[in-house]
Design an enzyme around this catalytic site. Structure first.
Site, mmCIF file in Angstrom:
data_model
loop_
_atom_site.group_PDB
_atom_site.id
_atom_site.type_symbol
_atom_site.label_atom_id
_atom_site.label_comp_id
_atom_site.label_asym_id
_atom_site.label_seq_id
_atom_site.Cartn_x
_atom_site.Cartn_y
_atom_site.Cartn_z
ATOM 1 N N ASP A 111 0.865 -1.170 0.000
ATOM 2 C CA ASP A 111 0.000 0.000 0.000
ATOM 3 C C ASP A 111 0.897 1.214 0.000
ATOM 4 O O ASP A 111 1.899 1.236 0.704
ATOM 5 C CB ASP A 111 -0.812 0.029 1.300
ATOM 6 C CG ASP A 111 -2.076 -0.753 1.162
ATOM 7 O OD1 ASP A 111 -2.705 -0.651 0.088
ATOM 8 O OD2 ASP A 111 -2.436 -1.459 2.115
ATOM 9 N N ASP A 170 -15.009 14.565 8.398
ATOM 10 C CA ASP A 170 -13.968 13.625 7.937
ATOM 11 C C ASP A 170 -12.970 13.383 9.053
ATOM 12 O O ASP A 170 -12.175 14.257 9.394
ATOM 13 C CB ASP A 170 -13.273 14.232 6.709
ATOM 14 C CG ASP A 170 -12.327 13.246 6.040
ATOM 15 O OD1 ASP A 170 -12.044 12.209 6.665
ATOM 16 O OD2 ASP A 170 -11.892 13.525 4.915
ATOM 17 N N GLU A 184 -17.050 2.684 -3.054
ATOM 18 C CA GLU A 184 -17.646 2.776 -4.381
ATOM 19 C C GLU A 184 -17.620 4.213 -4.922
ATOM 20 O O GLU A 184 -17.162 4.459 -6.024
ATOM 21 C CB GLU A 184 -19.084 2.234 -4.373
ATOM 22 C CG GLU A 184 -19.131 0.707 -4.325
ATOM 23 C CD GLU A 184 -18.202 0.050 -5.349
ATOM 24 O OE1 GLU A 184 -18.221 0.452 -6.527
ATOM 25 O OE2 GLU A 184 -17.424 -0.854 -4.950
ATOM 26 N N THR A 185 -18.134 5.181 -4.099
ATOM 27 C CA THR A 185 -18.193 6.567 -4.595
ATOM 28 C C THR A 185 -16.846 7.248 -4.482
ATOM 29 O O THR A 185 -16.504 8.102 -5.278
ATOM 30 C CB THR A 185 -19.203 7.397 -3.798
ATOM 31 O OG1 THR A 185 -18.764 7.440 -2.426
ATOM 32 C CG2 THR A 185 -20.594 6.793 -3.843
ATOM 33 N N ARG A 186 -16.074 6.858 -3.508
ATOM 34 C CA ARG A 186 -14.781 7.474 -3.204
ATOM 35 C C ARG A 186 -14.914 9.001 -3.053
ATOM 36 O O ARG A 186 -14.082 9.763 -3.538
ATOM 37 C CB ARG A 186 -13.726 7.079 -4.245
ATOM 38 C CG ARG A 186 -13.357 5.597 -4.108
ATOM 39 C CD ARG A 186 -12.247 5.160 -5.013
ATOM 40 N NE ARG A 186 -12.641 5.247 -6.400
ATOM 41 C CZ ARG A 186 -11.989 5.956 -7.309
ATOM 42 N NH1 ARG A 186 -10.909 6.624 -6.975
ATOM 43 N NH2 ARG A 186 -12.406 5.996 -8.548
ATOM 44 N N SER A 207 -16.414 12.030 -0.049
ATOM 45 C CA SER A 207 -17.028 12.286 1.247
ATOM 46 C C SER A 207 -17.359 13.761 1.303
ATOM 47 O O SER A 207 -16.932 14.528 0.434
ATOM 48 C CB SER A 207 -16.067 11.893 2.375
ATOM 49 O OG SER A 207 -14.958 12.764 2.369
ATOM 50 N N LYS A 224 -15.852 16.250 -1.553
ATOM 51 C CA LYS A 224 -14.483 16.303 -2.034
ATOM 52 C C LYS A 224 -14.040 14.876 -2.337
ATOM 53 O O LYS A 224 -14.546 13.913 -1.761
ATOM 54 C CB LYS A 224 -13.571 16.960 -1.004
ATOM 55 C CG LYS A 224 -13.374 16.169 0.276
ATOM 56 C CD LYS A 224 -12.261 16.763 1.085
ATOM 57 C CE LYS A 224 -11.733 15.810 2.146
ATOM 58 N NZ LYS A 224 -12.692 15.441 3.182
ATOM 59 N N ASP A 226 -4.527 -4.268 6.748
ATOM 60 C CA ASP A 226 -5.119 -4.235 8.078
ATOM 61 C C ASP A 226 -6.630 -4.129 8.051
ATOM 62 O O ASP A 226 -7.299 -4.531 8.981
ATOM 63 C CB ASP A 226 -4.506 -3.112 8.920
ATOM 64 C CG ASP A 226 -4.557 -1.761 8.228
ATOM 65 O OD1 ASP A 226 -5.237 -1.664 7.186
ATOM 66 O OD2 ASP A 226 -3.924 -0.819 8.727
ATOM 67 N N ASP A 264 -9.193 -5.792 3.147
ATOM 68 C CA ASP A 264 -7.935 -6.410 2.746
ATOM 69 C C ASP A 264 -7.963 -7.926 2.944
ATOM 70 O O ASP A 264 -7.106 -8.647 2.438
ATOM 71 C CB ASP A 264 -6.762 -5.875 3.581
ATOM 72 C CG ASP A 264 -6.332 -4.483 3.128
ATOM 73 O OD1 ASP A 264 -6.558 -4.172 1.954
ATOM 74 O OD2 ASP A 264 -5.778 -3.745 3.951
#
Lengths: 561, 683
Positions: free
Chosen positions: B306, B343, B376-378, B380, B392, B519, B523
């Site tokens: 990652d 966020d 899915e939307t990525r 927030s 954003k 983590d 994953d």
């Protein structure tokens, strides 16, 4: 010096023929078009139709091995019946009787396994039909069997397919495109050099002192060519390649040696082509050739050094006992090395008469069984030791061992171990058994270490599918016929089946493209590893037996115990 | 635990216990698992009979004293082998004991259906029970926090004394039985019943209770067994062969030759090497679920990393707010702040921090609701009461959202984002989404910092032939910059969680072995698919269960060290095998001439070491064979020295040391022992 030049010429000639023939074989057994397709394909298709084989069918290792073994045993049964029933069969003008069971068993196992151990006497024990069906026929098929087994193994290493090919297609092609044309060519050259090729009976000549001499002859050249090309070794005459009709001149001596080396060495280059790494082929070829030259050096030096007892008697110039004057020490030493390296087993001098250390070499080469080795079988053994080398040293680069990008895991190690174990087992166990039995020891001619060598040589020759005899041992007894016969069968088929199993398992693995972290097997370093592994694993098992046999004999000859 | 174990590998206590255990391991029922040493033990039994009845196999010239000497040396050989294994196991046992102390029974507050709590013993807890744990109490079982937030002391498991914060929800909600709550309180749902907790598994692992031979160990054992069998055939057949020559061989000497020839050195040390390899990983504070996992890490061809948290420090920090045309910087800053109010990610907090530092403050208007980030939307952001939304997200995500409303990101702004990405940053586009009209209002510049020293380590990996693939949700430009900065071989940009498993499968389809760290719950499938999956201890239970290794220190870069340990394990095994097999040459030259000394004096020239007498020759050879085992125990336990380098150089170096060394060492050793024995008056 002249000898050295001859040796260099020999090495160059072997290499000169091996490289192109290796490439040719890679194309013959490859997936693409091959030279001569236009002529051979229709012929081969007709054969497939005749025997009812689908040439497109692909075989797993199990089916390939089954086809190989069943076909061979079917041929063996046919050969056995011919020898047992020859009295009632045609082509028996001299009315030769049926061969006794144990001798017939020994003879058929000998020829089906590419050994050509001859416990029988050809002239008196076999009809023409027997000679044709039980001798000449398997000389082709057994060589072809060895070749196709090696080819099947190579396919597993290519990484592009998961099957091992089609046994019947391979077998047919090995005959049509390789053995028959080559045998024809070599036979022509031998005829030109004076080897007889005739269907007329024996010649009758009147000698100087007025007596009549019967000189046997026959289709000698044709038998000689496949005998050596296929690393078979069974001679037309009892004296084998020492006989002037089999081996008339130094030129034919050279042709015989080149024929023996031809396919075993070519297959190494076929291997390089098929796995797409010619460097790999050169590394192994060089390593094996070094072993070969080392072995030759021992015979040559030992024969040149001669026998202290002869020197004391004023006979100098090395040990010429059992050698033909026209070949001399060089020609004999090289022939001995070639015939036991390529496990042919024909002889142009008597191995029993070599100095002990000179006699040690043929035995040692057959014990290693991979100094080029017989057609196909030799390459399989070379690859067996490559696997062992990779497994032992591969760990030292910090990865689980890989052969050409394919992991060597428990299954491969188990199967390879079978092939590794069977060789010392079938040499040492029957030798020990024979030496325990009074009946069996009665066949031994010489006492002490030399007698031990005679028995050890016989089983080693059988196990390595060599077929040469040390002489001195009367091996035509029920005990030796059956035990050597069985040793030949085990030596041949156990290792072929086990290694085809390894191939089957490797074929199913996806090769990893070798990165900087993977062990490279195409380097001089690995060539050295290969040699050390051959000597450590292959030779150490035989060291005690050799020590009390030829080594003790040589030491006592030198230091006079 | 990990910290103590690092200090001293051989405590007096450990050695004393191993010495005793080494005697217990003479039991043939356990010995049979090691075919090489089993043959030695069988041979020892035969020699013992000869000590009692020297003429058991016919009249023999061997004295009882000689037979006893052979017997004693063989016993010593086996004891050394057992001792090596016992020492390796002992270290694990000591660790297990300290862990067991952690596992003392505690009382737990079981939350009942009516909400009241009842004190029960921790051993009575079942999966699905809910317990409340307050400050100062020990967490009674493994579980997930379903309510609350607490600082937890995990030093009992990790050795790390700094407390960690765990809270309900998200990827940091799992707690381990035996750790202590330092502040606040939490409500935990028990996820593991008695005997299957993390601590139980850990104890079983370090103790080696469920140790299984790894695949390569099995393959090697097979080969060693076959070599043993070959030499057994050699020795047994030598008897009739010699008898034919009129020589009666002495049985004790035959057994000595057999033991000298079979690969006892590696046979004795093989299991210790495996245990020690696992132990080295443990001392690195990584828990490997099996020896197979450690071995597999040596074979890794590709590492999937990652970007965030592994290659970079993880917390991308906002460094700049860039307004779109027609928007003031102050307005852009305010909107950035608003979009990040809910966020809680480090990035989100860094945006809030930067905006406040710039003197802008804003509170959520009444009725506003968070728009949570989803894979899915990525995106927030915040949804206002009037239906307008402020979001954003990555350029492609925002652009997709805008195009749904018929708008798009202005070209000038796109150019800005590209410039940011080229510079190694991450652009987040802020957009207003409204039915009246959607528009992009600005870009947040997030900066990533590559961890120190990583570039060098990736270069080492490349030299070892290992490919590194960086996976990131960033756009291709950003990804390329970081990839170049860190020196990884390849990268996958704009990756979704399911991309990891796709990459792993693609690599595996080409025969490569893949390692990855992770983590989060998403994953887990990739961790399970990878050949080596290293989960962070702070991660979710799902991730930890799917992985075959767990890093107690939560350091994803540790995968690199694990790979080195795996390689070292394999090299040690290969080096000692080579050494063991190479020893045979000298042993032959010592024992064979001795064996035939009287019957075949012509073999005397083979005694190239000029050993004093047949007796000293045989005894020296087997004494060397026995003594080499304890001499090599430190190498077996520590592993051979390993520095990352290409395979060719590694092979050359190790062949020289262990191959050539293996051929020469016994010549020197046997001769030296022979000199000592003859100085002691033994003939």
């Amino acid at each position: 010096m002249a000898d050295l030049i001859q040796l260099v010429v020999f090495v160059l000639l072997v290499t000169l023929f091996a490289v192109p023939l290796g490439g040719y074989m890679a194309r013959v057994f490859g997936d693409g078009p091959a030279p001569g397709d236009r002529f051979f394909l229709p012929l081969e298709r007709a054969i497939y139709r005749l025997i009812g084989v689908d040439p497109q069918a692909r075989m797993t290792w199990r089916r390939y091995a089954t086809a190989l073994v069943v076909t061979n045993f079917f041929m063996m049964a046919l050969m056995y019946l011919v020898l047992r029933l020859q009295k009632y069969l045609p082509l028996n003008p001299d009315g030769i009787a049926a061969m006794p069971p144990s001798l017939a068993y020994n003879t058929v196992t000998s020829f089906i396994t590419n050994t050509n151990w001859q416990a029988y006497s050809g002239e008196t024990a076999m009809s023409y039909l027997g000679q044709m069906l039980a001798i000449t026929y398997p000389m082709f098929t057994s060589a072809a069997t060895g070749i196709v087994a090696a080819i099947a193994f190579l396919r597993a290493l290519t990484g592009v397919r998961q099957d091992l090919g089609n046994f019947f297609v391979d077998l047919v092609r090995a005959h049509t495109r390789l053995l028959l044309p080559l045998a024809f060519l070599v036979a022509l050259v031998l005829v030109a050099e004076g080897a007889p090729q005739t269907f007329q009976g024996a010649a009758h000549a009147t000698t100087f002192d007025g007596k009549t001499q019967v000189i046997p002859r026959g289709p000698v050249a044709s038998l000689e060519s496949i005998k050596h090309l296929g690393t078979n070794g069974g001679g037309y005459f009892g004296a084998n390649a020492a006989h002037p009709f089999e081996n008339p001149s130094p030129i034919t001596n050279l042709i015989h040696m080149l024929s023996m080396m031809l396919i075993p060495t070519s297959l190494m280059f076929t291997f390089g082509r098929m796995i797409g790494n010619r460097r790999q082929a050169w590394v192994l070829y060089t390593a094996v050739f070094l072993l070969f030259l080392g072995m030759w050096g021992i015979v040559y030096a030992s024969e040149q050094a001669g026998v202290p007892a002869f020197d004391a008697a004023g006979i100098t110039g090395g040990n010429m006992e059992g050698k033909e004057v026209r070949f001399g020490i060089f020609g004999s030493a090289l022939f001995t090395t070639v015939t036991t390296a390529a496990t042919t087993g024909s002889v142009d001098n008597m191995h029993d008469s070599l100095t002990p250390l000179g006699g040690f070499v043929p035995m040692a080469q057959m014990m290693l069984n991979n100094v080029f080795g017989g057609v196909g079988a030799g390459l399989l053994n070379i690859l067996l030791y490559v696997i062992m080398g990779v497994f032992l040293t591969g760990l030292m680069v910090g990865r689980t061992p890989e052969l050409f990008g394919k992991k060597i895991e428990t299954k491969e190690v188990k199967l390879a171990s079978v092939a590794l174990l069977v060789h010392p087992l079938i040499i040492l166990a029957p030798t020990a058994t024979a030496l325990l039995l009074p009946d069996a020891t009665a066949s031994i001619l010489n006492p002490g270490s030399h007698g031990l060598s005679e028995v050890l040589y016989a089983y080693t020759s059988g196990a390595a599918n060599n077929g040469s005899a040390f002489a001195g041992l009367d091996a035509d007894t029920v005990f030796y016929n059956t035990t050597i016969g069985s040793v030949m069968l085990l030596g041949r088929f156990v290792s072929i089946i086990a290694l085809l199993g390894v191939a089957g398992s490797l074929a199913r693995k996806t090769p990893v493209s070798a990165g900087a972290g993977a062990l490279r097997t195409d380097t001089p370093l690995f060539g050295a590893v290969y040699l050390i592994v051959v000597l450590l694993i292959g030779a150490l098992a035989f060291f005690p037996a050799l020590a009390v046999g030829p080594i003790a004999e040589q030491l006592s000859m030198w230091f006079g115990a | 635990m990990a910290k103590d174990a690092k200090r001293s590998p051989f405590t007096a206590e450990l050695v004393r216990r191993a010495a005793i255990d080494a005697f217990l391991k003479f039991d043939p029922r356990t010995m049979i698992k090691n075919p090489v040493m089993f043959v030695v033990e069988a041979g020892t039994a035969v020699v013992l009979l000869l000590v009692v009845w020297p003429d058991l196999f016919g009249p023999s010239g061997a004295t009882r004293a000689y037979n006893f000497a052979v017997f004693a040396i063989l016993v010593l050989t086996i004891w050394f082998a057992n001792f090596a294994e016992a020492v390796a196991e002992g270290r694990g046992k000591a660790q297990a004991e300290s862990l067991r102390k952690t596992k003392t029974e505690t009382m737990a507050r079981l939350v009942q259906k009516d909400g009241s709590t009842k004190m029960v013993s921790s051993s009575q807890l079942k999966k699905g029970d809910v317990v409340r744990v307050e400050a100062g109490e020990t967490i009674p079982a493994d579980g997930e926090i379903i309510e609350g937030l607490a600082a937890i002391d995990e030093s009992a498991i990790t050795g790390e004394s700094a407390p960690v914060i765990k809270e309900a929800g998200g990827d940091f909600s799992s707690v381990t039985g035996g750790t202590r709550v330092l502040t606040d309180w939490i409500v935990v749902e028990v996820t593991a019943g008695q005997g299957e907790s993390f601590l139980d598994k850990m104890i079983a692992l370090v103790e080696g209770a469920k140790r299984e031979k790894s695949p390569n160990e099995i393959a090697l054992t097979t080969l060693l067994a076959v070599l043993t069998l070959i030499f057994l055939i050699v020795i047994v057949t030598l008897v009739p062969i010699s008898r034919y020559l009129g020589i009666a061989l002495d049985v004790a000497t035959l057994v000595a030759l057999l033991v000298a020839l079979i690969p006892t050195t590696i046979g004795a040390l093989l299991s210790a090497i495996g245990i020690a390899g696992l132990d080295r990983v443990t001392r690195f504070n990584v828990l490997a679920m099996s020896g197979k996992a450690v071995e597999a890490s040596g074979d890794i061809d590709t590492i999937i990393l990652d970007k965030t948290g592994t290659i970079t420090y993880g917390n991308r920090m906002a460094s700049e707010f860039i307004p779109a045309e027609g928007v003031t910087e102050a307005e852009a800053t305010r909107l950035a702040l608003l979009s990040s109010l809910y966020d809680e990610t480090p990035e989100g907090r860094s945006i809030v921090d930067l905006a406040r530092r710039k003197g802008v403050s804003a509170d959520a208007p009444p009725g506003a609701e968070p728009i949570p980030f989803t894979a899915e939307t990525r995106l927030s952001g915040i949804a206002f009461a009037d239906g307008q939304k402020l979001v954003k997200g990555a350029v492609d995500a925002v652009s997709r959202e805008l195009s749904a409303g018929g708008a798009k990101i202005p070209k000038a702004l796109i150019e800005k984002t590209e410039a940011i990405a080229k510079a190694g940053g991450t652009p987040l586009v802020i957009a207003e989404l409204a039915s009246a009209g959607s528009r992009a209002v600005g870009v947040i510049h997030l900066k990533d910092v590559v961890k120190a020293g990583l570039k060098e380590r990736f270069a080492e990996l490349r030299a070892m032939g290992i490919k590194t693939i960086m996976v990131t949700g960033d756009n291709p430009l950003t990804a390329a910059t970081i990839a170049q900065e860190a020196g990884v071989d390849d990268f996958v940009a704009e990756a979704k969680p399911e991309d990891k498993i796709r990459i792993i499968r693609a690599e595996q389809a080409e025969g490569r072995r893949v390692a990855m760290t992770g983590d989060g719950t998403n994953d887990a499938p990739a961790l399970a698919q990878a050949d080596v999956g290293l989960a962070m201890n702070s991660g979710t239970m799902a991730a930890k269960e799917a992985a075959n290794m767990i890093d107690l220190d939560n350091d994803p870069t540790k995968i690199l060290s694990v790979i080195a340990i795996g390689k070292q394990l394999l090299i040690t095994r290969g080096a000692l095998t080579t050494f063991s097999v190479a020893n045979d040459i000298a042993k032959y030259f010592a024992i064979l001439p001795a064996m035939f000394a009287t019957a075949m004096p012509e073999l005397a020239p083979l005694n190239i070491m000029r050993l004093t007498s047949p007796t000293t020759a045989v005894l020296s050879a087997i004494l060397f064979n026995a003594l080499i085992i304890p001499l090599l125990i430190p190498i077996a336990l520590r592993g051979v020295r390993y520095r990352p380098m290409g395979a060719d150089r590694l092979l050359r170096r190790n062949l020289l040391v262990y191959g050539a060394g293996g051929i020469l060492a016994p010549f020197v050793g046997i001769k030296a022992i022979d000199i000592v024995l003859s100085a002691l008056g033994i003939r």
